[in-house]
Design an enzyme around this catalytic site. Structure first.
Site, PDB file in Angstrom:
ATOM      1  N   ARG A  66       0.819  -1.217   0.000  1.00 37.78           N
ATOM      2  CA  ARG A  66       0.000   0.000   0.000  1.00 37.78           C
ATOM      3  C   ARG A  66       0.856   1.272   0.000  1.00 37.78           C
ATOM      4  O   ARG A  66       0.503   2.272  -0.622  1.00 37.78           O
ATOM      5  CB  ARG A  66      -0.930  -0.020   1.220  1.00 37.78           C
ATOM      6  CG  ARG A  66      -1.867   1.189   1.345  1.00 37.78           C
ATOM      7  CD  ARG A  66      -2.792   1.010   2.539  1.00 37.78           C
ATOM      8  NE  ARG A  66      -3.511   2.230   2.870  1.00 37.78           N
ATOM      9  CZ  ARG A  66      -4.677   2.574   2.354  1.00 37.78           C
ATOM     10  NH1 ARG A  66      -5.253   1.789   1.470  1.00 37.78           N
ATOM     11  NH2 ARG A  66      -5.271   3.702   2.720  1.00 37.78           N
ATOM     12  N   LEU A 112      -6.918   7.503  -1.492  1.00 37.23           N
ATOM     13  CA  LEU A 112      -6.973   6.072  -1.184  1.00 37.23           C
ATOM     14  C   LEU A 112      -7.984   5.874  -0.058  1.00 37.23           C
ATOM     15  O   LEU A 112      -7.924   6.572   0.952  1.00 37.23           O
ATOM     16  CB  LEU A 112      -5.611   5.548  -0.729  1.00 37.23           C
ATOM     17  CG  LEU A 112      -4.564   5.269  -1.802  1.00 37.23           C
ATOM     18  CD1 LEU A 112      -3.196   5.084  -1.148  1.00 37.23           C
ATOM     19  CD2 LEU A 112      -4.927   4.037  -2.602  1.00 37.23           C
ATOM     20  N   SER A 113      -8.908   4.947  -0.238  1.00 37.44           N
ATOM     21  CA  SER A 113      -9.823   4.606   0.845  1.00 37.44           C
ATOM     22  C   SER A 113      -9.082   3.825   1.922  1.00 37.44           C
ATOM     23  O   SER A 113      -7.960   3.345   1.716  1.00 37.44           O
ATOM     24  CB  SER A 113     -10.995   3.779   0.310  1.00 37.44           C
ATOM     25  OG  SER A 113     -11.841   4.561  -0.499  1.00 37.44           O
ATOM     26  N   ALA A 114      -9.705   3.697   3.076  1.00 37.82           N
ATOM     27  CA  ALA A 114      -9.107   2.939   4.174  1.00 37.82           C
ATOM     28  C   ALA A 114      -8.951   1.467   3.782  1.00 37.82           C
ATOM     29  O   ALA A 114      -9.776   0.927   3.041  1.00 37.82           O
ATOM     30  CB  ALA A 114      -9.976   3.062   5.417  1.00 37.82           C
ATOM     31  N   TYR A 117     -11.349  -1.269   1.352  1.00 36.29           N
ATOM     32  CA  TYR A 117     -10.900  -2.037   0.189  1.00 36.29           C
ATOM     33  C   TYR A 117     -11.045  -3.545   0.423  1.00 36.29           C
ATOM     34  O   TYR A 117     -11.403  -4.291  -0.494  1.00 36.29           O
ATOM     35  CB  TYR A 117      -9.446  -1.709  -0.138  1.00 36.29           C
ATOM     36  CG  TYR A 117      -9.246  -0.401  -0.852  1.00 36.29           C
ATOM     37  CD1 TYR A 117     -10.057  -0.027  -1.923  1.00 36.29           C
ATOM     38  CD2 TYR A 117      -8.231   0.473  -0.477  1.00 36.29           C
ATOM     39  CE1 TYR A 117      -9.871   1.170  -2.579  1.00 36.29           C
ATOM     40  CE2 TYR A 117      -8.044   1.681  -1.138  1.00 36.29           C
ATOM     41  CZ  TYR A 117      -8.859   2.030  -2.181  1.00 36.29           C
ATOM     42  OH  TYR A 117      -8.672   3.226  -2.835  1.00 36.29           O
TER      43      TYR A 117
END
Length: 361
Positions: free
Chosen positions: A38, A63-65, A69
């Protein structure tokens, strides 16, 4: 409401925490998360936060948490050979993980509104292909990204087996999103403050399941087109692979099987990565808090200041054991058996590097 997990010191520890909290539940999803670091999708100056279960936004980059995802990946029920459309593909982090599961005969398309984010995603994809050992460990379905508003996709576009939208979908756009899906396909999107899984069970039949309470920034509405100017988004064509490319895939697959057979005959059971050196973690009580980050909200668990002091005693005892059992130095990096085997073959050098996709060591 989705819960966040403890921060990790590295990508593997983040995945361990997601597994422990039951956000990652399948082996395929776990392998994909471990294979794509990540932190590589963060700007250098923000990488200290990469392994926290928090969303990240800088300019148009987002970026989502990790917990979001992982729920998305599990809900999509990805399989090799499927077609995938990522609406709001962003940095390409999710698309790269999906590509490791889809394999060489899948379809992996993304639509992103901002051209600068597309350029960033392509750069990160290029680095992943050239330098990541995961590219040789897995059969990869390379993502293709196009710029445009995902609400303006050309009506004659193909339908997909799996679709994800990374922005809040208004109720009036639900049918439009459904139209992108094949019969038997799965659509995952934030709809009315819920991460929602919709399965198309027939031409006009749907099953809907609410997964997680979330709050995403809404989809950007299309601007009116200038007179005489078409704004429709044309998705990448579904082109057949060339015979040369199919041959490369087949040869790499045969070599991988040979490597596994040779390892099994030596009693190793197949090539394995060098075990990583993990630190012991002491469990502490956590309390729930709500974290808001640029219109995305989720629950976060943080350590309570009133943690039991007995944890400290336990940690001291374990530290003494670790000093006796842990190696003095870090393990060697894993060996890329596929690369070594290809380079050892009696083939012309250009062919060897073609089989390796001209990747760096």
């Amino acid at each position: 409401m989705g819960g966040a997990v403890s921060a990790g010191e590295d990508n593997d520890e983040l995945v361990d925490n997601l597994k422990e909290a039951q956000y990652i539940r399948s082996e395929r999803v776990e392998q994909a998360f471990r294979a794509v670091d990540r932190a590589h999708y963060y700007l250098e100056e923000f990488r200290d936060n990469a392994y926290k279960d928090l969303a990240w936004k800088h300019g148009n980059l987002h970026l989502s948490a990790p917990c979001i995802y992982s729920e998305v990946m599990e809900a999509l029920d990805l399989q090799p050979g499927l077609s995938f459309l990522n609406l709001g593909s962003g940095t390409g982090y999710l698309s790269s993980m999906v590509g490791l599961i889809l394999g060489p005969f899948g379809v992996n398309h993304g639509v992103e509104l901002h051209s600068d984010v597309i350029a960033y995603a392509k750069q990160k994809l290029d680095v992943f292909i050239r330098t990541s050992s995961s590219f040789d460990t897995f059969d990869f379905c390379e993502p293709s990204f196009v710029t445009g508003n995902c609400l303006e996709i050309a009506p004659d576009c193909c339908q997909y087996d799996r679709v994800y939208c990374g922005a809040g979908v208004q109720k009036e756009h639900e049918d439009y999103m459904k139209s992108l899906l094949k019969v038997g396909g799965i659509l995952v999107m934030p709809l009315e403050e819920k991460l929602t899984k919709i399965t198309r069970t027939g031409p006009s039949a749907w099953e809907t399941k609410k997964i997680l309470a979330v709050s995403f920034a809404p989809l950007v509405q299309p601007c009116r087109a200038e007179p005489g100017r078409a704004r429709l988004v044309q998705l990448p064509p579904l082109a057949a692979r060339s015979l040369q490319d199919l041959a490369r895939i087949a040869i790499r697959g045969a070599i991988k099987k040979l490597v596994q057979q040779e390892a099994a005959s030596r009693g190793g059971g197949g090539p394995k990565s060098t075990p990583r050196c993990k630190r012991r973690r002491v469990r502490r009580r956590r309390m729930e808090t709500i974290v808001f980050l640029d219109k995305e909200v989720f629950a976060s668990r943080i350590c309570s200041p009133s943690d039991d002091t007995s944890c400290e005693d336990l940690e001291g005892e374990r530290r003494g054991q670790e000093e006796k059992t842990l190696p003095a130095s870090k393990p060697d990096p894993p060996v890329n058996f596929l690369r070594e085997k290809v380079l050892s073959l009696p083939l012309p050098e250009p062919l060897k590097y073609y089989l390796l996709y001209y990747r760096e060591k």
